[in-house]
Design a protein around this motif. Structure first.
Motif, PDB file in Angstrom:
ATOM      1  N   PHE A 242      -6.617  -0.673  -2.809  1.00  0.00           N
ATOM      2  CA  PHE A 242      -5.715  -0.958  -4.198  1.00  0.00           C
ATOM      3  C   PHE A 242      -5.697  -1.825  -4.929  1.00  0.00           C
ATOM      4  CE2 PHE A 242      -1.761  -1.828  -2.497  1.00  0.00           C
ATOM      5  CZ  PHE A 242      -1.204  -2.039  -3.468  1.00  0.00           C
TER       6      PHE A 242
ATOM      7  N   THR B  32       0.946  -1.497   0.153  1.00  0.00           N
ATOM      8  CA  THR B  32      -0.037  -0.241  -0.014  1.00  0.00           C
ATOM      9  C   THR B  32       0.605   1.061   0.384  1.00  0.00           C
ATOM     10  OG1 THR B  32      -1.431  -1.068   1.066  1.00  0.00           O
ATOM     11  CG2 THR B  32      -1.724   0.954   1.194  1.00  0.00           C
ATOM     12  N   LEU B  33       2.104   1.287   1.177  1.00  0.00           N
ATOM     13  CA  LEU B  33       2.280   2.379   0.981  1.00  0.00           C
ATOM     14  C   LEU B  33       3.763   2.408  -0.562  1.00  0.00           C
ATOM     15  CD1 LEU B  33       4.081   2.092   4.660  1.00  0.00           C
ATOM     16  CD2 LEU B  33       2.167   4.070   3.864  1.00  0.00           C
ATOM     17  N   MET B  34       4.379   1.272  -0.946  1.00  0.00           N
ATOM     18  CA  MET B  34       5.214   1.282  -2.166  1.00  0.00           C
ATOM     19  C   MET B  34       4.149   2.415  -3.778  1.00  0.00           C
ATOM     20  SD  MET B  34       7.849   0.309  -3.170  1.00  0.00           S
ATOM     21  CE  MET B  34       8.700   0.710  -4.934  1.00  0.00           C
ATOM     22  N   ASN B  35       3.143   1.765  -3.336  1.00  0.00           N
ATOM     23  CA  ASN B  35       2.045   2.291  -5.041  1.00  0.00           C
ATOM     24  C   ASN B  35       1.814   3.524  -4.695  1.00  0.00           C
ATOM     25  OD1 ASN B  35       0.235   1.731  -6.898  1.00  0.00           O
ATOM     26  ND2 ASN B  35      -1.525   1.908  -5.387  1.00  0.00           N
ATOM     27  N   GLU B  36       1.743   4.105  -3.283  1.00  0.00           N
ATOM     28  CA  GLU B  36       1.741   5.371  -2.756  1.00  0.00           C
ATOM     29  C   GLU B  36       3.186   5.929  -3.611  1.00  0.00           C
ATOM     30  OE1 GLU B  36      -0.414   7.116  -2.056  1.00  0.00           O
ATOM     31  OE2 GLU B  36      -2.210   5.877  -1.157  1.00  0.00           O
ATOM     32  N   LEU B  37       4.599   5.502  -2.881  1.00  0.00           N
ATOM     33  CA  LEU B  37       5.387   6.177  -3.292  1.00  0.00           C
ATOM     34  C   LEU B  37       5.690   6.676  -5.060  1.00  0.00           C
ATOM     35  CD1 LEU B  37       8.600   6.676  -2.645  1.00  0.00           C
ATOM     36  CD2 LEU B  37       8.481   4.558  -2.727  1.00  0.00           C
TER      37      LEU B  37
ATOM     38  N   TRP C 255      10.671  14.757 -10.249  1.00  0.00           N
ATOM     39  CA  TRP C 255      11.651  14.288  -9.631  1.00  0.00           C
ATOM     40  C   TRP C 255      12.928  13.993 -10.706  1.00  0.00           C
ATOM     41  CZ3 TRP C 255      11.688  13.749  -4.513  1.00  0.00           C
ATOM     42  CH2 TRP C 255      10.972  14.248  -3.391  1.00  0.00           C
TER      43      TRP C 255
ATOM     44  N   PHE D 217      11.601   4.275   1.292  1.00  0.00           N
ATOM     45  CA  PHE D 217      11.592   3.283   1.444  1.00  0.00           C
ATOM     46  C   PHE D 217      11.383   2.347   2.468  1.00  0.00           C
ATOM     47  CE2 PHE D 217       9.002  -0.890   2.039  1.00  0.00           C
ATOM     48  CZ  PHE D 217       7.530  -0.597   1.691  1.00  0.00           C
TER      49      PHE D 217
ATOM     50  N   ASN E  47       3.341   6.087  -7.264  1.00  0.00           N
ATOM     51  CA  ASN E  47       2.320   7.421  -7.821  1.00  0.00           C
ATOM     52  C   ASN E  47       3.262   8.489  -7.511  1.00  0.00           C
ATOM     53  OD1 ASN E  47       0.190   6.498  -8.621  1.00  0.00           O
ATOM     54  ND2 ASN E  47       0.006   5.644  -6.751  1.00  0.00           N
ATOM     55  N   TYR E  48       3.689   8.980  -6.157  1.00  0.00           N
ATOM     56  CA  TYR E  48       3.989   9.980  -5.950  1.00  0.00           C
ATOM     57  C   TYR E  48       5.308  10.619  -6.678  1.00  0.00           C
ATOM     58  CZ  TYR E  48       5.104  13.692  -2.673  1.00  0.00           C
ATOM     59  OH  TYR E  48       5.907  14.784  -2.079  1.00  0.00           O
TER      60      TYR E  48
ATOM     61  N   GLU F 136       0.904   9.680   4.489  1.00  0.00           N
ATOM     62  CA  GLU F 136       0.150   8.074   4.062  1.00  0.00           C
ATOM     63  C   GLU F 136       0.171   7.340   5.743  1.00  0.00           C
ATOM     64  OE1 GLU F 136      -1.986   7.947   1.545  1.00  0.00           O
ATOM     65  OE2 GLU F 136      -0.634   9.474   0.696  1.00  0.00           O
TER      66      GLU F 136
ATOM     67  N   ARG G  57       4.508  15.240 -12.238  1.00  0.00           N
ATOM     68  CA  ARG G  57       5.702  14.632 -11.046  1.00  0.00           C
ATOM     69  C   ARG G  57       6.984  13.632 -10.665  1.00  0.00           C
ATOM     70  NH1 ARG G  57       0.514  13.464  -8.918  1.00  0.00           N
ATOM     71  NH2 ARG G  57       0.657  11.149  -9.459  1.00  0.00           N
TER      72      ARG G  57
ATOM     73  N   LYS H  60      -3.492   6.289   6.955  1.00  0.00           N
ATOM     74  CA  LYS H  60      -3.853   5.545   6.658  1.00  0.00           C
ATOM     75  C   LYS H  60      -3.698   4.330   7.674  1.00  0.00           C
ATOM     76  CE  LYS H  60      -3.095   4.920   2.207  1.00  0.00           C
ATOM     77  NZ  LYS H  60      -3.205   5.886   1.057  1.00  0.00           N
ATOM     78  N   TYR H  61      -2.670   4.614   9.146  1.00  0.00           N
ATOM     79  CA  TYR H  61      -2.918   3.581   9.844  1.00  0.00           C
ATOM     80  C   TYR H  61      -2.911   4.407  11.656  1.00  0.00           C
ATOM     81  CZ  TYR H  61      -0.954   0.848   6.356  1.00  0.00           C
ATOM     82  OH  TYR H  61      -1.714   0.451   4.846  1.00  0.00           O
TER      83      TYR H  61
ATOM     84  N   LYS I 201       5.480  12.454   2.071  1.00  0.00           N
ATOM     85  CA  LYS I 201       5.010  11.998   1.974  1.00  0.00           C
ATOM     86  C   LYS I 201       4.327  10.319   2.246  1.00  0.00           C
ATOM     87  CE  LYS I 201       2.122   9.785  -1.367  1.00  0.00           C
ATOM     88  NZ  LYS I 201       0.957  10.381  -1.725  1.00  0.00           N
ATOM     89  N   PHE I 202       5.417   9.599   3.106  1.00  0.00           N
ATOM     90  CA  PHE I 202       5.376   8.944   3.959  1.00  0.00           C
ATOM     91  C   PHE I 202       4.487   8.962   5.044  1.00  0.00           C
ATOM     92  CE2 PHE I 202       8.543   6.379   1.125  1.00  0.00           C
ATOM     93  CZ  PHE I 202       7.124   5.419   0.576  1.00  0.00           C
TER      94      PHE I 202
END
Lengths: 144, 337, 327
Positions: free
Chosen positions: C325, A88-93, C210, C263, A95-96, C295, C206, C299-300, C291-292
């Motif tokens: 998703f 879920t996080l990787m997908n966001e990254l 980057w 990540f 995308n971002y 999220e 975007r 989300k959590y 960004k993380f």
């Protein structure tokens, strides 16, 4: 290459216990589905490192699929729960940074869901087709 | 050849008259570095110095040594035949090239570096606005030093004064003779005045007299521990140093093809000296910091007779934890008898 | 505000304790606005310590990055504590290290310094260029007071404060053995404005953003080394077999590097902004990290480095985690 002719290459990471068996079932049931997928069998969706996805895209994949057991059905009890958070996080990254959201997909397919597997593959391949050839950070595009 | 001049508005014509691949500082991301340009590109030389030194053209961060294909026996060597012009190189960075030249032609003539070096004409721009950490005058250079340059430009406001220094520099002036004018005595005098003013703006200094021996005396001194302890072991100081030339050789494969390339490496990385056995002869930041300073001011100086530091100040400006080579040298000078 | 006298007194007392081996703090750097981390071993050295808006370094990194030589045979390891001065964000790094069991609580003596925000030296040095003599700075009400060589200058805080500090929600240390100075009221709103601005753009825009930033990366790894949360003994970037990310610098490998760096900090980044500060080519890394943060919070409901009892985000789960998703 025109839109219609473009056949994407999709790398799929399937867990041994559910999704791979589901794909197997689709095969033994003679269900027809697109052949754009290259399957890599892993023991659990929780084993898939997000770097695999980056690397697949670097090496020429136009789309990536990670598929595992339905939540609660993991052979290792909780592997897919971790995978769910992680991707879920990787997908966001992805995308971002501007990678088309259609390129990365995740699904839950159980060993008995040969028919669902067909639907998933069709959707994933269709997604990759819409997204077109991946060129943003492909390795071989870089002038050696 | 004599000194020439050209109006700044005609500088594009000067570049167009040169039938060569041009490199000039341009913004990549947020910082300046040397990239290929065309004569039509907007050129802005109003900066103190580039973040990435021009060594990135002659000694690229990633350089293909050869390409190969599985199942074939021939190697595919890259050929970089293009005649290049580096524009707007600061005199400190040009001196760095003269220093690195010695290294790449010492026991083995490095064809990759030398091939490019021979085909490159270095057009310098005299420095008018030194940064706070510039100390070129302490290590044998200056804001208008000519070593390593083929042609020196001086910004006189409306015009650039061109001072050819070598045959390559003369050739450039000949090629573009149509757009150049003869410089007057006054122009030369104005340039001389600017050079002196710029030298006067340099505030940081160090006395390098005898530092080569002093460093060796202090090999085991406790100052290395004290001065290096904050080091994070990143490669900023070395990657952005115009005289650092360490590289690593890597094989990179993609499908059935691959290449062998050399990439910048840094003695500040712990893995730089790590042996396969797990032993590391430079186990901590103390040894690595000492090596960096000693290499520039002692080992290289002993071998080639010149200090491998040009005083550009990048390592001081950009160090995340304020490890300051001038401070280290000052301590060394203080501690040595 | 932290009183300097008190800070030095506390530091002296701390370093005099039998169970403390050294103290990590800040002192004036070698020129201008620079401040450098220092390691105090003797009570007398405590006089060098400062705490000001110039103290940008996150000292929690040194709890992890400091290399230890193998012990000579027969010698016992020094198990005394390390004392460390922390700001609000730095203390979150310590908490996160504790959560991940990267360090042990009994190895630490934490001196908390409530912080009203540190400076972005790039902004400051652009405003006051060519300053060689050491400059002191202190917090005023909504402004920063500099003691420049030519005299005292006051600057509104928004003009010189680091971006991460303008949005700060944790000015007070969340963990400390002793806290200096009064608690400060937090001012950040946690709206992640920067991230939302970028998210509002199209995927092409975007990527263009980057691609430009990543292509300038020189892979010096200062962002990795300075990060208090990057402490793997065997980093994937140093591995050669398999070599997941090649050493060559091009947009492909640079992007792979930045995606994996970001990540690895998902659900772990404590937003100290050190990576962005140290980047020599000014890549806006906090835009990736935040960004993380956004999220993970949305989300959590998780903020790393706040609760020492919490589990690491990615090695825990809830059966009802969102999965919108997933096909």
């Amino acid at each position: 290459m025109s839109e219609q002719q473009f056949e994407p290459s999709v790398i799929a990471f399937l867990c041994n216990w559910c999704s791979y068996a589901g794909a197997d079932l689709a095969g033994t049931s003679r269900i027809q589905y697109p052949t754009n997928l290259d399957i890599i069998r892993v023991m659990c969706s929780g084993r898939v490192n997000p770097l695999f996805i980056v690397n697949a895209l670097q090496q020429g994949a136009d789309g990536v699929l990670v598929s595992g057991c339905h939540p609660g059905d993991c052979h290792y009890m909780e592997g897919n729960f971790y995978a769910r958070r992680r991707f879920t996080l990787m997908n966001e990254l992805l995308n971002y940074v501007g990678v088309d959201a259609k390129r990365f997909n995740m699904s839950w397919v159980s060993a008995s869901e040969g028919a669902k597997w067909k639907d998933v593959v069709e959707e994933v391949v269709e997604n990759a087709k819409e997204a077109g050839p991946f060129e943003q950070f492909r390795r071989n595009k870089i002038n050696w | 050849m004599e000194r020439m001049k050209i109006g700044k508005e005609k500088f594009g014509d000067f570049l167009a008259a040169l039938d060569k691949q041009l490199y000039a500082p341009q913004k990549v991301g947020e910082t300046l570095r040397f990239v290929p340009i065309t004569p039509e590109d907007k050129l802005d030389l109003e900066f103190s110095n580039t973040t990435v030194p021009p060594k990135s053209v002659l000694f690229p961060q990633t350089e293909t040594l050869y390409r190969y294909e599985l199942g074939k026996t021939d190697l595919n060597l890259p050929d970089d035949e293009a005649e290049k012009v580096l524009l707007g190189v600061r005199p400190c960075d040009a001196r760095a090239m003269a220093i690195v030249d010695d290294l790449f032609s010492w026991d083995y003539n490095d064809p990759y570096y030398q091939g490019k070096r021979e085909k490159t004409t270095v057009v310098g721009l005299a420095c008018s606005d030194p940064e706070v950490n510039c100390f070129c005058t302490s290590v044998g250079g200056g804001p208008a030093s000519t070593e390593g340059l083929d042609l020196l430009l001086t910004d006189l406001g409306e015009v650039y004064l061109l001072q050819p220094l070598t045959e390559k520099g003369n050739n450039l002036c000949r090629e573009a003779a149509e757009v150049l004018e003869q410089a007057t005595e006054e122009d030369a005098a104005a340039a001389e005045k600017l050079h002196q003013e710029a030298a006067g703006k340099i505030v940081r200094k160090v006395d390098t007299e005898g530092v080569t021996e002093k460093l060796m005396e202090l090999w085991d001194h406790s100052l290395w521990q004290d001065l290096s302890r904050a080091c994070l072991g990143c490669g900023t100081c070395t990657f952005l140093c115009p005289t650092c030339y360490c590289f690593d050789i890597q094989d990179e494969a993609e499908g059935l093809e691959g290449r062998r390339c050399r990439v910048w490496d840094s003695c500040m990385f712990a893995e730089y000296t790590l042996h396969a056995s797990g032993h590391n002869p430079r186990p901590t930041v103390r040894e690595r910091t000492r090596n960096r300073v000693n290499h520039k001011y002692s080992y290289f100086a002993t071998k080639f007779g010149k200090i491998a530091c040009v005083g550009c100040g990048r390592c001081i400006n950009l160090c995340p934890v304020n490890i300051d080579i001038l401070n280290i040298l000052a301590e060394v000078i203080k501690e040595a008898i | 505000m932290v009183d300097l006298e008190k800070l030095r007194t506390v530091a002296k007392e701390t370093i005099s304790r039998d169970d403390v081996k050294y103290l990590i703090g800040w002192r004036q750097g070698t020129y201008g606005f620079r401040v450098t981390p220092c390691f105090i071993e003797e009570p007398g050295e405590a006089e060098q310590l400062i705490f000001s808006p110039l103290c940008t370094n996150n000292l929690a990194s040194y709890l992890i990055v400091t290399e230890k030589l193998p012990l000579p045979r027969g010698e016992k390891p020094d198990t005394r504590k390390v004392a460390v001065m922390v700001k609000g964000c730095d203390s979150r790094a310590v908490v996160q290290q504790l959560i991940e069991q990267g360090i042990k609580r009994e190895e630490l003596y934490i001196i908390g310094c409530p912080c009203e925000g540190v400076l972005d030296l790039k902004k400051v040095e652009a405003k006051f260029p060519h300053i060689l003599d050491p400059v002191a700075a202190q917090w005023g009400k909504d402004k920063i007071i500099f003691q420049l060589p030519e005299g005292v200058v006051e600057v509104p805080r928004e003009e010189v404060l680091a971006q991460k500090c303008l949005d700060c929600r944790d000015p007070n240390p969340v963990i400390a053995d002793i806290t200096l100075g009064e608690e400060i009221e937090a001012w950040g709103n946690g709206e992640y404005q920067d991230v939302k601005e970028l998210e509002a753009k199209s995927a092409e825009e975007r990527w263009a953003f980057w691609e430009d930033k990543f292509s300038s990366c020189i892979r010096c790894y200062s962002c990795r080394n300075v990060c208090p949360m990057c402490y793997c003994k065997d980093c994937i970037l140093d591995r050669l077999n398999p070599s997941w990310i090649y050493r060559s610098t091009n947009i492909s490998e640079n992007t792979a590097f930045h995606l994996s760096r970001a990540f690895h900090l998902a659900g772990r980044c404590i937003e100290c902004g050190e990576c962005e500060r140290v980047c020599p080519v000014d890549i806006p890394l906090m835009k990736l990290n935040q960004k993380f943060s956004k999220e993970v919070e949305e989300k959590y409901g998780y903020r790393p480095g706040i609760d020492p009892e919490a589990k690491p985000l990615q090695s825990s789960y809830r059966p009802d985690d969102k999965e919108d998703f997933i096909l």
